[in-house]
Design an enzyme around this catalytic site. Structure first.
Site, PDB file in Angstrom:
ATOM      1  CB  THR A  66      -0.978  -0.045   1.260  1.00 19.06           C
ATOM      2  OG1 THR A  66      -2.004   1.117   1.210  1.00 19.06           O
ATOM      3  CG2 THR A  66      -0.398   0.132   2.519  1.00 19.06           C
ATOM      4  CG  ASN A  67      -0.737   4.586  -1.289  1.00 20.91           C
ATOM      5  OD1 ASN A  67      -1.124   5.324  -0.901  1.00 20.91           O
ATOM      6  ND2 ASN A  67      -0.866   4.046  -2.317  1.00 20.91           N
ATOM      7  CG  HIS A  68       3.331   6.768   3.205  1.00 18.45           C
ATOM      8  ND1 HIS A  68       3.247   6.006   4.637  1.00 18.45           N
ATOM      9  CD2 HIS A  68       4.774   6.820   2.808  1.00 18.45           C
ATOM     10  CE1 HIS A  68       4.475   5.458   4.723  1.00 18.45           C
ATOM     11  NE2 HIS A  68       5.311   6.175   3.794  1.00 18.45           N
TER      12      HIS A  68
END
Ligand code: CTP
Length: 403
Positions: free
Chosen positions: A211-213
């Site tokens: 995933t990402n931030h």
């Protein structure tokens, strides 16, 4: 930040419940949003909270009695009814709801309610059995039929110590409800706007994801800004730490493929789509059914495959398409080339390395680019205000006229 509450007259009716203390927070948040808040306390409420607390927060006199010579209502008993853009009763007791349902006007609050044409919002707080009582339920139904909006009560621990449905809903939800009521005839009324938010999760196995931030804050703020102008807002969101905004239809997704399906489905009858989500560009070729064990090897390679480009794949005939360009270098050039390659109407260029404009921040600094080569460099502002600016630029692009 300038919202639909700015400069509006809100009358806050507070009735006798232990949840009265939460109304002080509500009055404070409304005042901070630049609303003019007139508080009416019933006799019962005055046993729990003081007029002084509300007067200090709202910087306005608090009404308790129609006949009090200090009160505006002693001269004009319907003054607040006429001035109000919305009346909210929080907390609302079973007794006040019953009086409203039967048109009684024996105090300052019920007199004002009977005389108003403004949208009325009721946030009940009481013992769960009192709320469930057929008499209360019938009163709620009657008032709903007459156009009163009820919000809550929420479930949880009640003052009695029991768990049940009777808690006053939280302040942000009430503010969302008031904002939606105030904005219902706004300049986007009749338009469906789909917004994506959050970072997609690409499953490796039942435990792990790529995933990402992304916090989702930008997309949620755009959806709220659309709701506050009367649009029917749909938020296609990955799991985030944010509460679902009041009055926005949520479609919960996790992966890029889920998001693509949901966006394609929702966009069939939408007028605009704003892709604020950080969609993973890559996903594992396969997802293991069981947790992958650490094993003896010191290396592990995951084979990835490209995800489909959601916004580029949307049929654009009647849809205004807005993308975001999250860039860490060559902001404008990269954004410009995405605008063209993805067939967008607008692209919001976002320098993700800027400290006050990053993923988790409440503010953003963006440049909005259009197809004609226009570039609007906006100063640092709240994400809500960025949403307002995007929607201002979307509005003239609608393929169907706003009736
Ligand atoms: N987007 C999309 N589907 C994808 C990837 C991105 O719809 N599979 C959308 C994003 O939501 C955003 C826009 O395309 O509105 C640009 O996303 P961004 O991550 O900046 O660009 P990418 O196309 O992924 O290109 P790169 O990662 O090479 O910068």
């Amino acid at each position: 930040m300038s919202t639909v509450l700015d400069g509006k007259h809100i009358t806050l009716g507070v009735t006798g419940s232990i949840a009265c203390y939460k109304a002080i927070d509500l009055a404070s948040k409304l005042t901070q949003a630049n609303a003019n808040v007139d508080v009416i306390l019933t006799k019962g409420a005055s046993k729990f909270v003081t007029t002084l607390a509300f007067a200090a927060i709202t910087h306005r006199p608090v009404v308790t009695d129609v006949f009090d010579p200090q009160s505006e209502l002693s001269i004009d008993h319907v003054a607040l009814a006429e001035r109000s853009d919305s009346i909210v009763i929080a907390p609302a007791t079973a007794h006040t709801i019953a009086k409203m349902a039967h048109g009684l006007a024996d105090d300052a609050l019920t007199t004002t309610l009977l005389a108003t044409q403004a949208p009325v919002i009721v946030a009940p707080a009481m013992d769960a059995h009192m709320f469930d009582n057929p008499a209360t339920q019938a009163n709620v139904r009657l008032l709903e039929e007459r156009g009163v909006t009820f919000i809550g009560p929420a479930s949880g621990r009640l003052a009695s110590g029991l768990i049940g449905k009777g808690r006053l809903v939280e302040t942000p939800e009430i503010i969302g409800c008031i904002s939606a009521a105030l904005g219902r005839h706004g300049d986007l009324a009749g338009k469906k706007i789909v917004v994506s938010a959050g970072g997609t999760e690409e499953a490796i196995d039942p435990v792990r994801v790529i995933t990402n931030h992304s916090s989702g804050k930008m997309g949620y703020a755009i959806a709220e800004a659309a709701r506050d102008r009367g649009a029917s807002a749909v938020l296609v969101s990955t799991p985030t730490a944010l509460p679902a905004p009041y009055g926005v239809r949520m479609v919960n997704v996790r992966s890029a493929l889920d998001m693509r399906d949901a966006i394609n489905h929702e966009c069939r009858d939408a007028d605009a789509v704003v892709m604020a989500a950080a969609v993973a560009d890559w996903r594992p070729v396969s997802t293991a059914d069981q947790k992958i064990k650490k094993g003896a090897s010191n290396e592990w390679a995951i084979e990835l495959t490209k995800t489909p480009d959601i916004i580029a794949g949307l049929a654009a005939d009647s849809l205004v398409k807005v993308g975001f360009a999250a860039e860490s270098q060559d902001l404008i050039a990269n954004a410009q080339s995405k605008l063209v390659s993805k067939g967008l109407d607008l692209i919001v260029a976002n320098d993700i390395t800027a400290e006050d404009a990053g993923f988790a921040s409440d503010t953003n600094r963006v440049t909005i680019l259009d197809r004609e080569g226009g570039a609007d460099d906006l100063p640092l502002m709240s994400k809500y205000d960025v949403g307002v600016n995007i929607l201002d630029r979307v509005r003239p692009l609608f393929r169907r006229d706003i009736s």
